[in-house]
Design a protein around this motif. Structure first.
Motif, short mmCIF file in Angstrom:
data_model
loop_
_atom_site.label_atom_id
_atom_site.label_comp_id
_atom_site.label_asym_id
_atom_site.label_seq_id
_atom_site.Cartn_x
_atom_site.Cartn_y
_atom_site.Cartn_z
N UNK A 896 0.09 -30.93 13.93
CA UNK A 896 -0.21 -29.75 14.74
C UNK A 896 -1.34 -30.10 15.68
N UNK A 897 -1.50 -29.25 16.71
CA UNK A 897 -2.56 -29.43 17.67
C UNK A 897 -2.79 -28.17 18.48
N UNK A 898 -3.94 -28.10 19.12
CA UNK A 898 -4.32 -26.93 19.91
C UNK A 898 -4.19 -27.27 21.40
N UNK A 899 -3.68 -26.26 22.17
CA UNK A 899 -3.58 -26.38 23.63
C UNK A 899 -4.64 -25.46 24.23
N UNK A 900 -5.73 -25.95 24.74
CA UNK A 900 -6.75 -25.12 25.34
C UNK A 900 -6.54 -24.99 26.85
N UNK A 901 -7.37 -24.14 27.44
CA UNK A 901 -7.41 -24.06 28.89
C UNK A 901 -6.16 -23.48 29.53
N UNK A 902 -5.39 -22.68 28.78
CA UNK A 902 -4.20 -22.06 29.35
C UNK A 902 -4.61 -20.92 30.28
N UNK A 903 -3.73 -20.61 31.23
CA UNK A 903 -4.00 -19.49 32.14
C UNK A 903 -3.41 -18.20 31.53
N UNK A 904 -4.19 -17.13 31.53
CA UNK A 904 -3.66 -15.87 30.99
C UNK A 904 -2.47 -15.38 31.82
#
Length: 1194
Positions: A896-904
């Protein structure tokens, strides 16, 4: 008034060798002034034993004083010497000195004899000592034929000197033909009789020029003996034939070369006797032979050797005791000792004494009718005989005088008259010599007179003794008294010291001792007086002494010597080197109280003394200069003890240059493999001059040595000779062995090859071996040379192999090498991750899960999993637009991993791939997910236009990143007074479809600060701020000068604009250093027009008017509200700062875009900078930047 200075006494520091000025003040007997009648007194005469140079004229001295001046006569060998009959003899005018001219004619031997001088006047006659005249003699050695001395090694030897008898006796020394003194030691030394003694001989004693020299100092001549030849043999040198043909008598001595206990060569026997005269130097000698060489030790039976008067010479073979006395008589024992035994000898010493004075008779001055005494007391061993003479005639033969009486060593006088005046002689004699003293009796009647100069002025240093002279004469002898000051009383002995000659001594002079002193002398015939003046001065002191210095050769040094002295005296400062004058060298310079030495050399290593000198005292202080430098290089390198794997290196250290050598560095050169390159071999302590060096096979060695001290390293020594070691099998195998495939079907084996030094022999090769780790195959091997890589082809993909590399040469193999595990080449993974799931955490963060691929499908080293994701469309629009993909890599076997910095409020697609050393595997099935709405960014811009007396027009654009659907805008504003304090805050809501607004009913000529926000369903975004000013009342404006046309205002505005530009550039740079990730910047630059809110078609402005109560409040604002704290304002350049996302990829994954924890969780927190909310009511707001303060200027 004449100045008289007290004798100087030097003050010495503890660091210097004393510079001593001796003061000898003789308190002599009462002197009769020469203008008064007095008997003769001998003042100068030649020594008793007078050895003359036969090449020069003979001068026999005899000087005397008296009133009237005396006449002189001489006797020779006891009879009158008529000098008028000998033309070669003359008497000097007004003197009794004889000059015998023998340089032209005559012989010195003619005038040998005993001479005595008589000085006579009407008051008596004085006589000199018996002067024995003998010419010096320096006879030649008698001719003799000397045979070569042949001697066996280890035997003792005595080379006789037997110098000719001379007058005085000669000084003996041994030299060779080159006039070089022969070296002496504990084994070889010269005896008191001049002979050269060898305790045992060595082969190096063989030489043909042992020469004894006799130096006759009186005639300055040197005589030499015939050279003596010595040949030392060892038994190994004598073959059987020579031994058979030579008898023992042909060798010096008849003993073979064996070790033996000591035996005395001199003196002989077990006891001896020595007699010496008092005050002479007692010299005792013991010289022994033996093998090993004996050492000598001295003791005194029933007593200790006098510490301060005992000295050893000739390697302790000679004992000297100076100034011997009767107490030094006794038995002295010398002990010669070596490892095989010892021998002793006892010397009985008897100290005799020629006569010496206990009380010598002194001149006696009496007035008529007085009594007096002459005393003549002497001692000696044996006790001397005392006899009296009067005017040179034995007193028994002189006419009787009722005024005198002889009582042994004393003559008593009573009721003397003028006719009692005479010169008396006392003679004390024993078998070792005699003493003769003249003492006159002078009968005078004289009133006192002072012989010291009138009104003398004395100067003395504080705390030193002061000696005030008052020499006087009178007969009878006057009494003397001293007074201090004009009205002082008689001085007493409790503070002062009164000397018999009239001198007044002040033991410790102080400042209050300075005054005028008067001496008064009286006898029955009268009195006399004299004034003397004493000045007491401050001592000279060295308040800053030179300090010990250590300086490297070629450097510079400065010694300081600061002197303080009495201001009324003149001080001179002199610098000395080793207590002598400074060299006449331009490198030495004296600057006031500093001695500076430039470009220091070894010769400057010395003690430097500053001497401060006044007319009254002298002080000095010394300091050493130690010149140091790096050591000189070692020399005379020698290789010994050659073995296959070691050699011994020895060397001689170079000069230490005053800094002890702490270590030696030994380096080697391998002339066979690396000629000219020196490597470190080993280090040894500085006290060691040999080293056992471990060697490697098949190396052509040469060594050099470097000395090290505290200053640095010496230059390397000259290289030693070469030494080539034999070849051997290698001792080491290659290192850094690896097996890594470069293609799916090969295995590349690499290693670090051995250096030539480690090859240990010719023909260096490598045996490369491999087999599959999990198989049963045998080892496959190849032998290669001059390479460090071997490629095995045809291997299965990514299979573990066992690999080893062994060194070998022409001699043999190295030890069995270690085995490493390698792998054949990798290929791309075959399977994509499955069961990929996305969990949206918030508007900017999502969590991805997947199932790992089977290990066998990876076909290589697992590097991790890689997620590709991209934004497909905005949720509020239907049309799709492709954008750049973003990549996050998660190392290791993550799931598993986290995706940061996504646009709302966005639509995303992603897939997952496995990664190995070769590359990526196939992608998983795309997964689609949406992010929820978020708070919007700040409006794109905010402009304030058309200012009037009471209104301002605001214009804006929606945010570039609305992050959802805009629902409204919020406007907050407040006034700012002249002290930069903020007034009440007004809050307005504005519909989302408006892009402009007119604010009315504002105060004229007032500055306002505005805060403008956008809103979505998720909340309010960050504000954009601006400031503006309403215009001035026309009536007021008519009374003011239009400053916009003033030169100073234009210049000021230009400066403000330039400063704002600079600060904006800085802010822009700082903003770009924030957490924005590359993809975000690209999206900012290429924003999707679909998400921009649309303006109303008619483009009309909305309008807002204040309620009536706000107008009422406006009029009383200054009274109802206290001044707020000084606030800050944002830039007024009509620009808008774009707000960055709260999340940054840099804070998450790794690889290209981010980093994650082991479990794939998000690391860190990304936060953008937001301006603080505006202050409500009377609360002040904080200044976000220094630009705002500039913009507040009106």
């Amino acid at each position: 008034m004449r100045l008289k200075i007290m004798p100087q006494k030097k003050s010495l520091s503890v660091l210097q060798t004393p510079l001593i000025l001796f003061l000898c003040q003789v308190m002599s007997a009462l002197e009769v002034p020469l203008d008064l009648v007095q008997p003769p007194t001998i003042t100068r005469q030649s020594p008793k034993d007078y050895i003359i140079d036969p090449r020069e004229n003979i001068e026999i001295q005899c000087e005397a004083k008296g009133k009237p001046p005396p006449s002189f006569s001489w006797t020779r060998n006891g009879t009158h010497f008529d000098i008028d009959k000998d033309p070669l003899v003359k008497m000097l005018p007004n003197s009794g000195t004889l000059v015998i001219s023998i340089t032209i004619e005559g012989k010195a031997e003619t005038y040998e004899g005993v001479y005595q001088c008589t000085a006579r006047n009407e008051r008596g006659a004085a006589i000199s000592n018996n002067i024995v005249i003998r010419p010096s003699r320096s006879p030649l050695w008698t001719k003799e034929k000397l045979e070569q001395i042949t001697i066996l090694k280890g035997q003792s030897l005595v080379l006789p000197c037997r110098p000719p008898l001379g007058l005085p006796p000669p000084i003996i020394f041994w030299m060779d033909n080159s006039f070089q003194r022969l070296p002496q030691s504990e084994r070889v030394s010269q005896g008191l009789n001049g002979d050269l003694y060898f305790s045992n001989v060595l082969p190096e004693d063989t030489r043909e020029d042992y020469i004894c020299y006799a130096r006759f100092n009186h005639t300055q001549t040197i005589q030499q003996k015939q050279p003596i030849s010595v040949k030392v043999h060892s038994m190994d040198e004598l073959n059987d034939t020579i031994t058979a043909n030579l008898s023992d008598s042909e060798f010096y001595g008849a003993k073979s070369y064996i070790e033996r206990p000591p035996k005395l060569l001199t003196p002989e026997g077990r006891t001896s006797h020595k007699e010496e005269l008092r005050e002479n130097v007692l010299s005792l000698e013991c010289i022994a032979e033996g093998l090993p060489t004996p050492s000598i030790n001295w003791t005194k039976e029933d007593g200790e050797l006098p510490i301060n008067r005992t000295f050893y010479k000739n390697f302790k073979k000679t004992l000297n005791i100076i100034h011997v006395s009767e107490a030094d008589s006794g038995k002295y024992k010398c002990t010669a000792r070596n490892s095989l035994g010892f021998v002793e000898h006892t010397i009985s010493v008897t100290v005799k004494a020629a006569p010496y004075w206990i009380t010598a008779p002194r001149n006696l001055v009496l007035s008529p009718g007085e009594d007096g005494t002459l005393i003549c007391r002497a001692n000696g061993n044996p006790k001397p005989n005392i006899s009296w003479l009067i005017n040179g005639v034995p007193i028994e033969m002189a006419p009787d005088d009722p005024s005198r009486k002889i009582d042994g060593d004393t003559i008593l006088f009573s009721d003397v008259q003028e006719s009692s005046s005479a010169v008396y002689q006392c003679n004390a004699s024993n078998e070792y010599g005699y003493l003769l003293a003249n003492a006159f009796v002078n009968v005078l009647a004289e009133p006192p007179r002072i012989l010291t100069e009138v009104d003398l002025r004395y100067q003395v240093i504080t705390d030193r003794p002061a000696m005030l002279d008052c020499a006087f004469f009178g007969s009878p002898i006057p009494t003397i008294e001293w007074f201090k000051g004009t009205k002082g009383s008689v001085l007493q002995e409790n503070t002062y010291v009164f000397h018999d000659n009239g001198t007044l001594e002040i033991p410790v002079a102080q400042k209050e001792s300075a005054d005028t002193y008067t001496c008064v002398v009286r006898n029955k015939l009268g009195m006399a007086k004299n004034d003397v003046h004493l000045e007491v001065k401050d001592p000279t002191r060295i308040i800053k002494q030179p300090e010990y210095k250590i300086v490297q050769r070629g450097g510079r040094v400065s010694f300081e010597c600061t002197v303080k002295h009495d201001p009324t005296l003149i001080a001179t400062l002199t610098w000395l080197k080793d207590y002598g004058e400074l060299p006449n060298d331009g490198r030495f310079s004296i600057d006031n109280d500093h001695l500076v030495i430039m470009n220091i050399s070894d010769e400057d290593d010395a003690t430097y003394t500053c001497v401060a000198n006044t007319s009254l005292d002298i002080v000095s202080a010394s300091a050493m200069l130690r010149v140091v430098d790096r050591p000189n290089p070692p020399f005379d390198l020698e290789l010994t003890s050659f073995l296959e794997r070691s050699v011994q290196l020895s060397w001689i250290p170079g000069e230490e240059n005053n800094s002890p050598i702490t270590e030696f560095i030994i380096e080697y050169e391998d002339a066979f493999h690396e000629p000219g390159i020196w490597h470190h071999q080993t280090d040894v302590p500085g006290i060691q001059t040999t080293a056992e060096l471990k060697l490697s096979p098949y190396v052509k060695y040469s060594f050099r040595v470097i000395a090290v001290n505290s200053i640095g390293r010496s230059l390397p020594s000259e290289a030693s000779e070469y030494y080539m070691t034999k070849a051997a099998e290698p001792e080491e195998n290659p290192t850094a062995v690896e097996g890594i495939g470069s293609e799916p079907d090969n295995l590349v084996i690499t290693w670090q090859p051995l250096k030539g030094f480690d090859s240990n022999g010719p023909g260096l090769q490598y045996k490369v071996s491999w087999r599959q780790k999990d198989g049963d195959d045998e080892w496959t091997s190849v032998v290669v040379a001059n390479v460090s890589k071997y490629i095995v082809s045809g291997t299965p993909t990514f299979v573990p192999y066992l690999v080893k590399v062994q060194a070998l040469n022409n001699v043999g193999f190295a030890p069995e090498p270690g085995i490493i595990i390698g792998h054949s080449g990798e290929d791309l993974p075959m399977v994509a991750p499955s069961n990929v799931r996305v969990n949206v955490v918030n508007s900017t963060l999502a969590e991805v899960h997947w199932e790992p691929v089977p290990p066998k499908s990876i076909r290589g080293h697992l590097k991790g999993y890689r997620i590709y994701y991209w934004k497909v469309k905005n949720s509020s629009k239907r049309n799709r637009r492709h954008v750049e993909k973003k990549i996050l890599t998660f190392n290791g076997n993550k799931t598993h991993g986290m995706l940061p910095g996504l646009e709302p409020f966005s639509h995303y697609t992603l897939n997952v791939r496995v990664v190995n050393g070769k590359g990526e595997g196939p992608a998983s099935v795309d997964q689609v997910f949406n992010t929820p709405e978020g708070v919007p960014g700040a409006p794109l811009f905010l402009k304030i236009v058309n200012p009037t007396l009471d209104s301002l027009t605001l214009e804006w654009d929606p945010p570039s990143h609305p992050n959802g659907i805009l629902t409204a805008y919020t406007l907050k504003f407040q006034p700012i007074n002249s002290t930069h304090e903020l007034g009440p805050l007004v809050d307005l809501k504005i519909p989302a479809n408006m892009t402009s607004l007119i604010l009315r009913n504002l105060s004229y000529s007032t500055r306002y600060k505005f805060y403008f926000y956008a809103q979505t369903a998720a909340g309010t975004g960050s504000p954009i701020t601006e400031e503006a000013v309403t215009t001035v009342d026309e009536a007021m404006a008519s009374r003011q000068v239009d400053i916009a046309t003033q030169g100073w205002f234009i210049g000021l505005m230009c400066a403000v604009a330039l400063l704002i530009l600079i600060l904006l550039i800085v802010c822009f740079i700082r903003r770009n250093k924030g957490g924005k990730y590359p993809v975000k910047e690209k999206e900012d630059a290429h924003a999707d027009p679909e998400i921009q809110p649309m303006k109303e078609d008619d483009g009309t402005f909305g309008e807002y008017r204040f309620p009536s109560e706000l107008n009422d409040q406006k009029g009383s604002d200054a009274e109802d509200h206290k001044p707020l704290k000084k606030g800050s304002r944002t830039p007024s350049d009509r620009t808008v700062k774009k707000e960055d996302s709260d999340d940054s990829l840099v804070d998450y994954g790794e690889g290209v875009n981010g980093q994650f924890n082991e479990d794939g969780s998000f690391i860190g927190q990304y936060s953008g900078k937001k301006e603080k909310e505006p202050a409500e009511g009377n609360e002040s707001s904080e200044a976000p930047s220094p630009v705002n303060a500039m913009n507040s200027f009106v």
